[in-house]
Design an enzyme around this catalytic site. Structure first.
Site, short mmCIF file in Angstrom:
data_model
loop_
_atom_site.label_atom_id
_atom_site.label_comp_id
_atom_site.label_asym_id
_atom_site.label_seq_id
_atom_site.Cartn_x
_atom_site.Cartn_y
_atom_site.Cartn_z
N THR A 55 4.17 1.87 2.43
CA THR A 55 5.47 2.04 1.78
C THR A 55 6.27 3.15 2.45
OG1 THR A 55 4.70 1.18 -0.36
CG2 THR A 55 6.63 2.63 -0.39
N GLY A 56 5.62 4.30 2.65
CA GLY A 56 6.30 5.41 3.31
C GLY A 56 6.65 5.09 4.75
N GLY B 106 0.83 -1.20 0.00
CA GLY B 106 0.00 0.00 0.00
C GLY B 106 0.86 1.25 0.00
N CYS B 107 0.26 2.38 -0.35
CA CYS B 107 1.01 3.63 -0.44
C CYS B 107 1.47 4.12 0.93
CB CYS B 107 0.19 4.69 -1.15
SG CYS B 107 -1.50 4.90 -0.52
N TYR B 108 0.55 4.20 1.88
CA TYR B 108 0.94 4.63 3.23
C TYR B 108 1.96 3.67 3.85
CZ TYR B 108 -2.99 8.00 3.37
OH TYR B 108 -3.85 9.05 3.14
#
Length: 322
Positions: A120-121, A116-118
């Site tokens: 990943t960060g 997921g995007c969140y």
């Protein structure tokens, strides 16, 4: 030599369209598509899913599970972009930079889940510190994050775009808002499982009135530790962890030139790339630090990561098409 065949199941969605756009111009692979009238035809989808080298699933969770059930060939590799399998047994988590040896796991796997995007960060910031013992696994982690509205998919994009068109570019009625206030966001489970934390992080996401881009912020109250690391030690540990990586960049420590007007960290600066940037800010006197990841939620947070994983799964240079 035959070109690897790739089928994007769900190519009409936000992530699917982005992946298709990244792959369509390549001459080293063959993209296989399904007619629009056949997209809900299980037999036709099963035929395509079992005839390719890699199937990329860009579907809601339940539809992704159904698609996986249609694959009977052990020769077909599956890359799933939904949340359905990110913590499932038998699936490899598709964050190549997560751990030493993660690339090899992705390369050898039949089933790979795109992160997921969140997460990943978040993982780009926290995983190196837990893995190297800079922070204890029991450290209470809080995440505040903001994404562009494209993270909400077609419906939210249409909502914002419609308002901008009506108001001729004016700020919408929703310039910024937090959500997930029941503390059950679907990304928390993968954040917890892949970080090495003993307890799930407290995650508060938000959406802003900009299309793409993301900032994931993790404040660290280091004064809670008996022997807290310095800001430089934190930065050094993260920088060493990602040494030589193409797509994870660790920003210089205490460099004001990285900030817009010397003050602001812009959420959109790496849009259009497959890069996640990691920043460390710290005050050793107050024993406080802040980790920040900046990425394109549609790039390293979705389609870019999928192309990177696809390349690894096919044994190709992972920067192809990126």
């Amino acid at each position: 030599m035959n070109k690897p065949k790739i089928f994007i199941d769900g190519e009409a969605g936000t992530t699917g369209l982005q992946i298709y756009s990244r792959l369509n111009e390549r001459d080293d692979i063959e993209l296989v598509s399904i007619a629009a009238s056949k997209r809900k035809d299980a037999d036709e989808r099963a035929k395509l899913l079992n005839s390719v080298d890699v199937a990329i699933l860009c579907l809601p969770d339940d539809a992704a599970r159904e698609a996986v059930s249609l694959v009977h060939s052990s020769q077909v590799k599956i890359l799933d972009a939904s949340t359905a399998y990110r913590t499932a047994q038998g699936w490899v988590y598709g964050f190549p930079e997560l751990n030493p040896g993660q690339r090899e796991k992705i390369a050898n796997a039949q089933f790979v889940s795109n992160p997921g995007c969140y997460p990943t960060g978040f993982l780009a910031c926290v995983r190196p510190l837990i893995a190297q013992g800079i922070l204890p696994s029991s450290f209470p982690i809080t995440i505040n994050a903001v994404s562009g509205y494209s993270g909400g998919g077609k419906s939210l994009i249409q909502k914002y775009d419609s308002f901008h068109e009506q108001q001729k570019g004016a700020t919408s009625d929703y310039p910024f808002g937090i959500y997930g206030l029941q503390f059950g966001h679907k990304h928390v489970k993968e954040m917890h499982q892949h970080s090495g934390l003993a307890s799930p992080p407290l995650f508060i996401p938000a959406v802003g009135d900009f299309e793409q881009g993301m900032l994931v912020q993790i404040p660290l109250p280091l004064w809670t530790l008996d022997n807290p690391p310095s800001g430089e030690e934190i930065h050094q540990a993260i920088a060493q962890y990602y040494q030589g990586e193409k797509f994870v960049q660790v920003a210089s420590f205490k460099d004001p030139s990285l900030l817009r007007d010397g003050t602001f960290l812009d959420a959109t600066a790496v849009n259009g790339t497959n890069i996640v940037q990691v920043f460390v800010f710290a005050n050793d006197n107050t024993k406080e630090a802040l980790l920040v990841a900046r990425l394109d939620n549609l790039g390293k947070g979705a389609s870019g990561a999928a192309v990177q994983n696809l390349n690894i799964m096919l044994g190709l240079p992972e920067e192809l098409g990126l």
